[in-house]
Design a protein around this motif. Structure first.
Motif: not given
Length: 440
Positions: A317-320, A322-324, A348-352
């Motif tokens: 769930x977190x992987x999906x 973060x890519x979104x 974007x950087x928050x999710x990298x």
């Protein structure tokens, strides 16, 4: 009695876990700060090298990306060597060679010397990231590994938070000692890695049973729990040899996601200073300070999200998500102008580095031993070709269109593909932390 002399005393696992974080993570983070600083500081030097050496945007993109080609090709051999000789010696060797070569970037004369030194830097640094990812599998059980990986990746955020303003400041040394500011930047940021290498050699233990801060009983119990998890995951996925990696659809999924992720990370790392330079009449120090802002958010993401990935469902769930988030951030960065654009890059950087540490928990639930060392390197090797493609396409599209934003739409498209791939992620056992493990 001291834990260094008591062979039977055992503290609770959560206490041991905190102690390990405190003793080994600062060294590893410091090493990665220097590594990332030395591979991406050409982002601050880009515009000056174009003026002083005549290096075009396309040539810059090629040179930035060539690092990843030689880095990727050298990773699997490097990780297999580290599996044999130990992390302490091999990380020291990596740091000394990359520090020297990074400092030598000060003596670039044109496009070809730029290409050659970038390729040599890739060979020198190869194995550090996958080596540490493998090293951490020897110290943390599965449920704690994403948190450990995320803490290590703080090095990237710290390097960009500190590196961009520092690079901007060093660029003001233009003319000192007859050197350009960018030459001073490479020298001053490259050589400290050599000094830190000897601290790593002195204080980093290869494995729990080598650590003086754990009792023998604690170290052996930890190693047995980790070994049991690896065995359970490898048995469930049917992977016992390195060649099995190429047939494992889940690991190939991780490779594909990581490839799109690396396109985004390094496109932003190498081109953000130039993009911010279009926001107005800014000094090199102001550009450096603004460049550091998204990376503060990347540090927050690395600290907050990976620790929540304690099982397979949460990880997926977190992987999906973060890519979104990366897709949304780059879209806003391309459309939003100076203020909203910078907010988009922060998103974007928050999710990298919320995503990356989670991705590297998957191989360790499907492989063990030398196959695990090689498998992690394989994931990073193929994924890092994105580190070549992202900067190359950004430079090519900038030169073709005259816009520093044109390449961002390529990044968005690739990350949409990565987001779709995350929906199919599974672990070796859907939750390896529930495997029967002695003492856990």
């Amino acid at each position: 009695m001291s834990t260094t002399t008591n062979a039977t005393a055992k503290r609770p696992p959560h206490v041991i876990n905190k102690l390990i974080f405190r003793r080994i993570m600062p060294l590893l983070i410091a090493a990665y700060v220097m590594a990332f600083l030395d591979r991406t500081n050409i982002g601050m030097a880009k515009d000056r090298m174009e003026i002083d050496l005549g290096i075009s945007a396309t040539a810059y993109g090629i040179g930035a990306g060539l690092f990843f080609l030689t880095y990727a090709l050298s990773e699997i051999p490097s990780n297999l060597i580290m599996h044999k000789v130990g992390a302490r010696f091999w990380i020291m060797r990596i740091m000394i060679t990359w520090g020297i070569i990074s400092a030598c970037m000060a003596f670039v004369q044109g496009e070809w010397s730029f290409y050659i030194l970038r390729m040599l830097l890739g060979v020198a640094e190869a194995g550090l990231f996958p080596g540490v990812m493998y090293f951490l599998t020897q110290w943390f059980v599965v449920q704690d590994r994403a948190k450990a990986n995320g803490m290590f990746l703080l090095g990237v955020s710290i390097a960009n938070i500190v590196g961009a303003p520092l690079g901007g400041l060093l660029l003001t040394m233009d003319g000192v000692g007859g050197l350009h500011g960018w030459q001073w930047m490479f020298i001053i940021e490259g050589l400290p890695a050599c000094a830190l290498a000897f601290i790593v050699w002195k204080y980093l233990p290869n494995k729990p049973t080598d650590a003086k801060f754990l009792s023998r009983a604690e170290a052996e119990d930890l190693e047995s729990r980790i070994a049991a998890e690896e065995k359970a995951g490898a048995a469930a996925s049917g992977n016992s040899k390195l060649r099995h990696v190429l047939k494992d659809k889940q690991i190939l999924l991780v490779v594909g996601i990581y490839f799109t992720h690396q396109i985004a990370v390094y496109a932003l790392s190498f081109f953000l200073p130039s993009i911010i330079g279009t926001y107005g009449e800014l000094s090199s120090i102001q550009i450096g300070l603004l460049t550091s802002v998204p990376w503060i958010f990347s540090a927050a993401g690395a600290l907050l999200l990976p620790r929540l990935a304690t099982n397979a469902t949460r990880s997926r769930m977190i992987a999906t998500c973060t890519m979104v988030g990366i897709v949304a951030g780059f879209t806003l960065g391309a459309l939003g102008g100076p203020v909203l654009g910078l907010i988009g890059f922060c998103l974007a950087a928050f999710n990298f580095f919320a995503l990356q540490p989670i991705l590297f928990t998957y191989p360790a639930t499907r492989l063990s031993g030398a196959a695990l060392a090689g498998g992690i390197a394989f994931v990073n090797t193929v994924g890092l070709f994105g580190g070549f493609l992202g900067p190359y396409v950004m430079g090519l599209m900038e030169e073709a269109t005259g816009s520093k934003f044109a390449g961002l739409w390529f990044i968005v498209a690739m990350c949409v593909i990565g987001a779709l791939l995350t929906l199919r992620l599974k672990r070796g056992t859907e939750d390896p932390s529930k495997a029967t493990v002695s003492g856990h």
